[in-house]
Design an enzyme around this catalytic site. Structure first.
Site, PDB file in Angstrom:
ATOM      1  N   LYS A 159       0.883  -1.163   0.000  1.00  0.00           N
ATOM      2  CA  LYS A 159       0.000   0.000   0.000  1.00  0.00           C
ATOM      3  C   LYS A 159       0.923   1.216   0.000  1.00  0.00           C
ATOM      4  O   LYS A 159       1.077   1.926   0.999  1.00  0.00           O
ATOM      5  CB  LYS A 159      -0.926  -0.046   1.224  1.00  0.00           C
ATOM      6  CG  LYS A 159      -2.183   0.771   1.038  1.00  0.00           C
ATOM      7  CD  LYS A 159      -3.222   0.422   2.081  1.00  0.00           C
ATOM      8  CE  LYS A 159      -4.206   1.544   2.281  1.00  0.00           C
ATOM      9  NZ  LYS A 159      -4.941   1.976   1.099  1.00  0.00           N
TER      10      LYS A 159
HETATM   11  N1  PMP Z   1      -7.531  -1.228  -3.405  1.00  0.00           N
HETATM   12  C1  PMP Z   1      -6.988  -0.022  -3.148  1.00  0.00           C
HETATM   13  C2  PMP Z   1      -6.194   0.639  -4.207  1.00  0.00           C
HETATM   14  C3  PMP Z   1      -7.192   0.578  -1.903  1.00  0.00           C
HETATM   15  O1  PMP Z   1      -6.666   1.781  -1.652  1.00  0.00           O
HETATM   16  C4  PMP Z   1      -7.976  -0.088  -0.935  1.00  0.00           C
HETATM   17  C5  PMP Z   1      -8.207   0.574   0.399  1.00  0.00           C
HETATM   18  N2  PMP Z   1      -7.200   0.235   1.300  1.00  0.00           N
HETATM   19  C6  PMP Z   1      -8.521  -1.334  -1.248  1.00  0.00           C
HETATM   20  C7  PMP Z   1      -8.280  -1.886  -2.494  1.00  0.00           C
HETATM   21  C8  PMP Z   1      -9.330  -2.084  -0.253  1.00  0.00           C
HETATM   22  O2  PMP Z   1      -8.515  -2.548   0.783  1.00  0.00           O
HETATM   23  P1  PMP Z   1      -9.063  -2.724   2.259  1.00  0.00           P
HETATM   24  O3  PMP Z   1     -10.314  -3.511   2.153  1.00  0.00           O
HETATM   25  O4  PMP Z   1      -7.989  -3.461   2.963  1.00  0.00           O
HETATM   26  O5  PMP Z   1      -9.310  -1.368   2.811  1.00  0.00           O
END
Ligand code: PMP
Length: 291
Positions: A159
């Site tokens: 991330k």
């Molecule tokens: N894809 C991206 C690009 C994101 O920024 C997020 C948010 N974190 C997600 C998917 C979903 O991830 P999560 O369910 O862990 O928040």
């Protein structure tokens, strides 16, 4: 809704081991994270004073940091305790937590291995602003011109802040053309995800989502898959071409921020039904309140 700027608020932010005043949590202009994207972050929800999947999110933060060669100078346990403390100090009931890790301002060059690694945790209240009826109406999406890069061209399992550059560009363009968000394809032209959330489709009662092999395998995505399997909803992960959306009756996004958000249309294809989506929204609400 009045927007309060994020650099002018009351309260505290945990920065490198100390709780400091919100408005004093600043970095220098010549910061490596800002100039070269050496920065990773997390987004976590607080539901009724309880932090949702804190350990899982912090494990992902540590993994993202490792992928970007950023060694966090605290243990996972220490960051976990500090997160709990800042949530308590900020008196968060329903809210959002943003941990962020970045390389500092000691060196201004691409190579900056000796630059200090910093970590901060900010949290703020974030109650749900929309009624369930409003949410069920769904959001309008276009298809972005930007493609998700292959895993050998970017650290796609992390991330990392830098991965969001094409997300902001896609979302800005979508919004200026009257859409709410943008669907992004990957480097092979398979459906990938939205700009900050994963995507699911429902075709004839079956739940289908793209294989997360070049984008974030979201914690909400994994939770929704588990809930769907428990509810005995038929589920598949597949590489999906854009034409596939025309065969689907429902679609929704999943993510920490969006939770489960129905999609009303992608370009000119509309999703008329909400049957499976509603079931999953209900079960997800129960799940986050139980845990
Ligand atoms: N894809 C991206 C690009 C994101 O920024 C997020 C948010 N974190 C997600 C998917 C979903 O991830 P999560 O369910 O862990 O928040």
């Amino acid at each position: 809704m009045q927007l309060i700027p994020f650099d002018n608020r009351k309260g505290l932010i945990w920065v490198n081991g100390d709780f400091i005043n919100w408005n004093d949590a600043k970095i220098h202009i010549l910061n490596h994270g800002l100039h070269y994207g050496s920065c990773v972050f997390e987004g976590i929800r607080v539901y009724n004073k309880k932090i949702f999947k804190l350990t899982e999110h912090l494990q992902r933060l540590f993994t993202s940091a490792k992928i970007l060669d950023l060694e966090i100078p605290y243990s996972l346990r220490e960051v976990e305790e500090s997160t709990k403390e800042i949530v308590k100090k900020q008196e968060i009931i329903d809210g959002y937590i943003r941990p962020v890790v970045w390389r500092g301002s000691e060196l201004m060059a691409i190579s900056a291995k000796k630059g200090k690694i910093n970590i901060a945790i900010a949290t703020w209240s974030w109650p749900s602003y929309f009624s369930p009826e409003q949410i069920l109406k769904g959001i309008k999406m276009n298809v972005s011109e930007w493609k998700r890069p292959p895993p050998d061209c970017a650290p796609t399992d992390s991330k990392a802040a830098g991965l969001y550059m094409i997300c902001s560009l896609s979302k800005h363009k979508a919004e200026s053309n009257g859409f709410d968000d943008s669907l992004m394809l990957d480097y092979r032209n398979y459906i990938a995800e939205a700009t900050g959330a994963n995507i699911f489709f429902v075709k004839d009662g079956n739940l289908i989502t793209p294989k997360a092999d070049c984008f974030l395998n979201g914690i909400t995505r994994k939770t929704v898959i588990k809930i769907a399997v428990d509810l005995k909803i038929n589920f598949k992960e597949e590489h999906l071409n854009l034409d596939f959306i025309k065969e689907c009756q429902e679609a929704f996004l999943t993510g920490t921020a969006v939770e489960i958000t129905p999609i009303s249309s992608i370009n000119d294809h509309t999703f008329e039904k909400r049957d499976v989506t509603k079931k999953l929204i209900g079960a997800f609400k129960n799940y986050v309140n139980q845990i």
